[in-house]
Design an enzyme around this catalytic site. Structure first.
Site, PDB file in Angstrom:
ATOM      1  N   SER A 142      25.483  19.601  -3.845  1.00  0.00           N
ATOM      2  CA  SER A 142      24.548  18.628  -3.258  1.00  0.00           C
ATOM      3  C   SER A 142      25.344  17.484  -2.647  1.00  0.00           C
ATOM      4  O   SER A 142      26.525  17.289  -2.967  1.00  0.00           O
ATOM      5  CB  SER A 142      23.656  18.090  -4.381  1.00  0.00           C
ATOM      6  OG  SER A 142      23.081  16.850  -4.040  1.00  0.00           O
ATOM      7  N   TYR A 155      21.731  14.655 -12.419  1.00  0.00           N
ATOM      8  CA  TYR A 155      21.863  15.604 -11.303  1.00  0.00           C
ATOM      9  C   TYR A 155      23.262  15.481 -10.677  1.00  0.00           C
ATOM     10  O   TYR A 155      23.927  16.484 -10.409  1.00  0.00           O
ATOM     11  CB  TYR A 155      20.774  15.275 -10.279  1.00  0.00           C
ATOM     12  CG  TYR A 155      20.666  16.223  -9.128  1.00  0.00           C
ATOM     13  CD1 TYR A 155      20.076  17.477  -9.283  1.00  0.00           C
ATOM     14  CD2 TYR A 155      21.126  15.874  -7.856  1.00  0.00           C
ATOM     15  CE1 TYR A 155      19.954  18.343  -8.207  1.00  0.00           C
ATOM     16  CE2 TYR A 155      21.013  16.731  -6.786  1.00  0.00           C
ATOM     17  CZ  TYR A 155      20.423  17.968  -6.960  1.00  0.00           C
ATOM     18  OH  TYR A 155      20.306  18.829  -5.896  1.00  0.00           O
TER      19      TYR A 155
HETATM   20  P1  NDP Z   1      12.920  23.772  -5.849  1.00  0.00           P
HETATM   21  O1  NDP Z   1      12.484  22.772  -6.871  1.00  0.00           O
HETATM   22  O2  NDP Z   1      12.069  23.994  -4.640  1.00  0.00           O
HETATM   23  O3  NDP Z   1      13.193  25.184  -6.554  1.00  0.00           O
HETATM   24  C1  NDP Z   1      13.964  25.255  -7.723  1.00  0.00           C
HETATM   25  C2  NDP Z   1      14.046  26.687  -8.186  1.00  0.00           C
HETATM   26  O4  NDP Z   1      14.794  26.727  -9.399  1.00  0.00           O
HETATM   27  C3  NDP Z   1      12.681  27.287  -8.443  1.00  0.00           C
HETATM   28  O5  NDP Z   1      12.635  28.579  -7.897  1.00  0.00           O
HETATM   29  C4  NDP Z   1      12.624  27.344  -9.978  1.00  0.00           C
HETATM   30  O6  NDP Z   1      11.872  28.479 -10.388  1.00  0.00           O
HETATM   31  C5  NDP Z   1      14.095  27.511 -10.351  1.00  0.00           C
HETATM   32  N1  NDP Z   1      14.359  27.045 -11.700  1.00  0.00           N
HETATM   33  C6  NDP Z   1      14.335  25.774 -12.171  1.00  0.00           C
HETATM   34  N2  NDP Z   1      14.585  25.756 -13.483  1.00  0.00           N
HETATM   35  C7  NDP Z   1      14.771  27.052 -13.875  1.00  0.00           C
HETATM   36  C8  NDP Z   1      15.033  27.683 -15.115  1.00  0.00           C
HETATM   37  N3  NDP Z   1      15.152  27.004 -16.274  1.00  0.00           N
HETATM   38  N4  NDP Z   1      15.154  29.028 -15.141  1.00  0.00           N
HETATM   39  C9  NDP Z   1      15.022  29.748 -14.003  1.00  0.00           C
HETATM   40  N5  NDP Z   1      14.772  29.212 -12.799  1.00  0.00           N
HETATM   41  C10 NDP Z   1      14.631  27.871 -12.743  1.00  0.00           C
HETATM   42  O7  NDP Z   1      14.385  23.295  -5.438  1.00  0.00           O
HETATM   43  P2  NDP Z   1      15.233  23.561  -4.102  1.00  0.00           P
HETATM   44  O8  NDP Z   1      14.904  24.868  -3.521  1.00  0.00           O
HETATM   45  O9  NDP Z   1      15.169  22.341  -3.272  1.00  0.00           O
HETATM   46  O10 NDP Z   1      16.702  23.591  -4.723  1.00  0.00           O
HETATM   47  C11 NDP Z   1      17.430  24.783  -4.943  1.00  0.00           C
HETATM   48  C12 NDP Z   1      18.873  24.415  -5.226  1.00  0.00           C
HETATM   49  O11 NDP Z   1      19.407  23.680  -4.136  1.00  0.00           O
HETATM   50  C13 NDP Z   1      19.039  23.518  -6.463  1.00  0.00           C
HETATM   51  O12 NDP Z   1      20.220  23.863  -7.134  1.00  0.00           O
HETATM   52  C14 NDP Z   1      19.161  22.134  -5.856  1.00  0.00           C
HETATM   53  O13 NDP Z   1      19.841  21.263  -6.684  1.00  0.00           O
HETATM   54  C15 NDP Z   1      19.921  22.443  -4.590  1.00  0.00           C
HETATM   55  N6  NDP Z   1      19.792  21.428  -3.545  1.00  0.00           N
HETATM   56  C16 NDP Z   1      18.623  21.203  -2.871  1.00  0.00           C
HETATM   57  C17 NDP Z   1      18.562  20.251  -1.861  1.00  0.00           C
HETATM   58  C18 NDP Z   1      17.342  19.987  -1.056  1.00  0.00           C
HETATM   59  O14 NDP Z   1      17.379  19.123  -0.166  1.00  0.00           O
HETATM   60  N7  NDP Z   1      16.239  20.672  -1.259  1.00  0.00           N
HETATM   61  C19 NDP Z   1      19.729  19.446  -1.521  1.00  0.00           C
HETATM   62  C20 NDP Z   1      20.899  19.766  -2.287  1.00  0.00           C
HETATM   63  C21 NDP Z   1      20.921  20.716  -3.247  1.00  0.00           C
HETATM   64  P3  NDP Z   1      10.771  28.436 -11.582  1.00  0.00           P
HETATM   65  O15 NDP Z   1      10.050  27.136 -11.468  1.00  0.00           O
HETATM   66  O16 NDP Z   1       9.952  29.669 -11.344  1.00  0.00           O
HETATM   67  O17 NDP Z   1      11.571  28.553 -12.829  1.00  0.00           O
END
Ligand code: NDP
Length: 252
Positions: A142, A155
């Site tokens: 990130s 984070y």
């Molecule tokens: P979202 O919140 O849209 O999605 C997060 C995903 O992670 C969901 O599919 C969720 O699935 C899954 N998840 C969370 N906790 C668990 C768990 N305990 N077990 C299994 N799955 C889990 O986030 P983003 O798509 O925005 O982010 C995805 C990645 O990209 C992350 O690592 C984030 O830090 C990183 N990121 C995002 C940015 C952005 O601008 N969007 C910027 C920089 C980094 P479910 O709820 O079904 O478990």
């Protein structure tokens, strides 16, 4: 001539593939011929994601915080689907709060999902990939690991660890045939970024003003970078952190 960007025949496991960046990565991988397995906790969301992406997408419900079960989960995945060629450690959670209000439990819960689970899952898949002398592991960091962002202490700690682990894994695993790389997304339009930015116009303005391309990214921008790093086109690339950020990391 063989298209080196083509992922046909490759099996790709993407954590958190039901929505956001993971969903976009899954869709982009399938567009390039890959066979994807997405995971997450919300079965309905995973099911709908697979219906949208098509036949090359399947899902497994798995909560990454259950780290005792990660070795068994990896066994089951390879028994059902065969060898996994690419692991994409995408799942993550965020917590926006003043540093002084964050409890130890809250801090640990972010570390558990964003850092410890990434280590455990990568270790278990690495054991399999080493036997085959081939594999790719991708991690997602990130902008919080590129410069200081207020109110995201846990984070930031977890994502800084991701970049360190990328390099540490790359030096151990690359001689054994496994490439390890990291994508550092800028501010991309997903639920996570909407929660952090939409209720805070000042923060959103700050993000845009230091992004030379002056816009948020699209989830598929991350998908294309993941396709490239997973493909044979990136055969000589390991240990890097690739910002996909419209220039945010170098913006004034
Ligand atoms: P979202 O919140 O849209 O999605 C997060 C995903 O992670 C969901 O599919 C969720 O699935 C899954 N998840 C969370 N906790 C668990 C768990 N305990 N077990 C299994 N799955 C889990 O986030 P983003 O798509 O925005 O982010 C995805 C990645 O990209 C992350 O690592 C984030 O830090 C990183 N990121 C995002 C940015 C952005 O601008 N969007 C910027 C920089 C980094 P479910 O709820 O079904 O478990």
């Amino acid at each position: 001539m063989h298209n080196k960007f083509d992922l046909t025949g490759k099996k790709i496991l993407i954590t958190g593939g039901g929505k956001g960046l993971g969903f976009a990565i899954a869709g982009t991988m399938v567009q390039h011929g890959g066979e994807v397995i997405i995971t997450g906790r919300n079965e309905q969301q995973l099911k709908e994601a697979c219906e949208t992406i098509g036949a090359l997408c399947t899902y497994h419900v798995f909560d990454l915080t259950d780290n005792q079960s990660i070795p068994a989960f990896v066994e089951v995945i390879e028994q059902i689907h065969g060898p996994v060629d690419v692991l994409v450690n995408n799942a993550g959670i965020n917590m926006k709060k003043d540093m002084m209000d964050v409890t130890d439990e809250e801090f640990e819960s972010v570390i558990k999902t964003n850092q410890s689970a990434v280590f455990s899952l990568s270790r278990e898949f690495a054991k399999k990939m080493v036997q085959r002398k081939s594999g790719v592991i991708l991690l997602i960091s990130s902008m919080a690991s590129q410069y200081g962002i207020p109110k995201v202490i846990a984070y930031t700690a977890s994502k800084s660890a991701i970049e360190g682990m990328t390099r540490a894994m790359a030096v151990e695993l690359s001689p054994l045939g496994i490439r390890v790389n990291c994508i550092a997304p800028g501010f991309i339009e997903t639920d996570m970024s909407s929660k952090a930015l939409n209720g805070d116009p000042e923060r959103k303005q700050k993000v845009l003003s230091r992004t030379p391309m002056a816009k948020l990214g699209k989830p598929e921008d991350i998908g294309y970078a993941a396709v490239f790093l997973s493909s044979d086109a990136a055969n000589y690339i390991t240990g890097i952190v690739l910002p996909v950020d419209g220039g945010n990391a170098i913006g004034f």
